[in-house]
Design a protein around this motif. Structure first.
Motif, PDB file in Angstrom:
ATOM      1  N   GLY A   2       0.815  -1.201   0.000  1.00 44.69           N
ATOM      2  CA  GLY A   2       0.000   0.000   0.000  1.00 44.69           C
ATOM      3  C   GLY A   2       0.853   1.258   0.000  1.00 44.69           C
ATOM      4  N   MET A   3       0.186   2.351  -0.309  1.00 48.76           N
ATOM      5  CA  MET A   3       0.881   3.639  -0.313  1.00 48.76           C
ATOM      6  C   MET A   3       0.991   4.172   1.103  1.00 48.76           C
ATOM      7  N   ASP A   4       2.091   4.869   1.381  1.00 41.31           N
ATOM      8  CA  ASP A   4       2.170   5.514   2.687  1.00 41.31           C
ATOM      9  C   ASP A   4       1.357   6.811   2.627  1.00 41.31           C
ATOM     10  N   GLN A   5       1.181   7.434   3.763  1.00 42.84           N
ATOM     11  CA  GLN A   5       0.333   8.628   3.887  1.00 42.84           C
ATOM     12  C   GLN A   5       0.788   9.748   2.936  1.00 42.84           C
ATOM     13  N   GLU A   6       2.093   9.936   2.826  1.00 51.04           N
ATOM     14  CA  GLU A   6       2.646  11.003   1.978  1.00 51.04           C
ATOM     15  C   GLU A   6       2.356  10.743   0.501  1.00 51.04           C
ATOM     16  N   GLN A   7       2.510   9.489   0.074  1.00 52.41           N
ATOM     17  CA  GLN A   7       2.218   9.135  -1.322  1.00 52.41           C
ATOM     18  C   GLN A   7       0.733   9.318  -1.621  1.00 52.41           C
ATOM     19  N   LEU A   8      -0.091   8.937  -0.646  1.00 51.70           N
ATOM     20  CA  LEU A   8      -1.536   9.063  -0.811  1.00 51.70           C
ATOM     21  C   LEU A   8      -1.927  10.539  -0.908  1.00 51.70           C
ATOM     22  N   ARG A   9      -1.323  11.383  -0.085  1.00 52.26           N
ATOM     23  CA  ARG A   9      -1.599  12.831  -0.141  1.00 52.26           C
ATOM     24  C   ARG A   9      -1.207  13.403  -1.506  1.00 52.26           C
ATOM     25  N   ALA A  10      -0.059  12.966  -2.032  1.00 54.68           N
ATOM     26  CA  ALA A  10       0.392  13.441  -3.343  1.00 54.68           C
ATOM     27  C   ALA A  10      -0.592  13.001  -4.430  1.00 54.68           C
ATOM     28  N   LYS A  11      -1.069  11.756  -4.332  1.00 60.32           N
ATOM     29  CA  LYS A  11      -2.037  11.239  -5.299  1.00 60.32           C
ATOM     30  C   LYS A  11      -3.336  12.040  -5.208  1.00 60.32           C
ATOM     31  N   ILE A  12      -3.785  12.312  -3.978  1.00 62.83           N
ATOM     32  CA  ILE A  12      -5.020  13.076  -3.770  1.00 62.83           C
ATOM     33  C   ILE A  12      -4.887  14.477  -4.361  1.00 62.83           C
ATOM     34  N   LYS A  13      -3.724  15.105  -4.169  1.00 62.42           N
ATOM     35  CA  LYS A  13      -3.496  16.445  -4.709  1.00 62.42           C
ATOM     36  C   LYS A  13      -3.624  16.427  -6.234  1.00 62.42           C
ATOM     37  N   GLY A  14      -2.990  15.455  -6.867  1.00 58.40           N
ATOM     38  CA  GLY A  14      -3.056  15.353  -8.321  1.00 58.40           C
ATOM     39  C   GLY A  14      -4.467  15.101  -8.811  1.00 58.40           C
ATOM     40  N   ILE A  15      -5.175  14.221  -8.135  1.00 54.93           N
ATOM     41  CA  ILE A  15      -6.544  13.887  -8.542  1.00 54.93           C
ATOM     42  C   ILE A  15      -7.479  15.072  -8.314  1.00 54.93           C
ATOM     43  N   ALA A  16      -7.289  15.797  -7.215  1.00 53.10           N
ATOM     44  CA  ALA A  16      -8.126  16.969  -6.937  1.00 53.10           C
ATOM     45  C   ALA A  16      -7.990  17.997  -8.052  1.00 53.10           C
ATOM     46  N   ARG A  17      -6.751  18.238  -8.478  1.00 51.85           N
ATOM     47  CA  ARG A  17      -6.514  19.212  -9.567  1.00 51.85           C
ATOM     48  C   ARG A  17      -7.135  18.724 -10.871  1.00 51.85           C
ATOM     49  N   LEU A  18      -6.995  17.430 -11.127  1.00 56.51           N
ATOM     50  CA  LEU A  18      -7.564  16.834 -12.335  1.00 56.51           C
ATOM     51  C   LEU A  18      -9.090  16.949 -12.324  1.00 56.51           C
ATOM     52  N   ILE A  19      -9.698  16.648 -11.170  1.00 56.06           N
ATOM     53  CA  ILE A  19     -11.156  16.734 -11.033  1.00 56.06           C
ATOM     54  C   ILE A  19     -11.628  18.157 -11.327  1.00 56.06           C
ATOM     55  N   VAL A  20     -10.952  19.151 -10.728  1.00 56.76           N
ATOM     56  CA  VAL A  20     -11.341  20.552 -10.933  1.00 56.76           C
ATOM     57  C   VAL A  20     -11.177  20.933 -12.402  1.00 56.76           C
ATOM     58  N   ASP A  21     -10.032  20.583 -12.992  1.00 58.12           N
ATOM     59  CA  ASP A  21      -9.800  20.924 -14.400  1.00 58.12           C
ATOM     60  C   ASP A  21     -10.832  20.269 -15.312  1.00 58.12           C
ATOM     61  N   GLU A  22     -11.121  18.991 -15.074  1.00 54.13           N
ATOM     62  CA  GLU A  22     -12.089  18.278 -15.911  1.00 54.13           C
ATOM     63  C   GLU A  22     -13.494  18.847 -15.739  1.00 54.13           C
TER      64      GLU A  22
END
Length: 124
Positions: A2-22
């Motif tokens: 599994g991903m550690d907390q930091e990796q998960l936060r980075a993934k969430i940040k990327g997905i949040a930006r993608l969601i907003v842009d889309e």
């Protein structure tokens, strides 16, 4: 593994930006809702997701920032997000306001505007 907390936060940040842009480019609330579901983020990281969506709105035009608050409100109505997650995300943004001002001088103005729209929509 599994991903550690930091990796998960980075993934969430990327997905949040993608969601907003889309969303701004025309994705439906259903699509956004499905993206959040697909993320399968632990409940304690959902406020981080809403924080990142709010921060992503800082890079947008006035009209697009209003659209992002509408998106968050709609996601709460649909049950894809909880009102307290949006409130907690906003709180996380406010905690960083001193740092944000360095990169985005209008950050306090943007936060006030986002809060006003979320209150108007009865989301927070």
């Amino acid at each position: 593994m599994g991903m550690d907390q930091e990796q998960l936060r980075a993934k969430i940040k990327g997905i949040a930006r993608l969601i907003v842009d889309e969303f701004i480019l025309g994705s439906s609330i259903s699509d956004v809702s499905a993206s959040i579901e697909d993320l399968q983020a632990p409940a304690d990281l959902i406020p981080e997701l809403t924080k990142q969506m709010l921060l992503a709105a800082f890079d947008k035009s006035d009209k697009e920032r209003v659209a992002v608050t509408g998106m968050l409100s709609s996601l709460c109505v649909r049950g894809a997000l909880e009102t307290q997650d949006v409130e907690a995300g906003m709180e996380l943004v406010l905690r960083r306001i001193d740092d944000l001002v360095l990169d985005v001088p209008k950050a306090p103005e943007y936060v006030a505007e986002l809060v006003a729209h979320l209150v108007e929509d009865k989301t927070v």
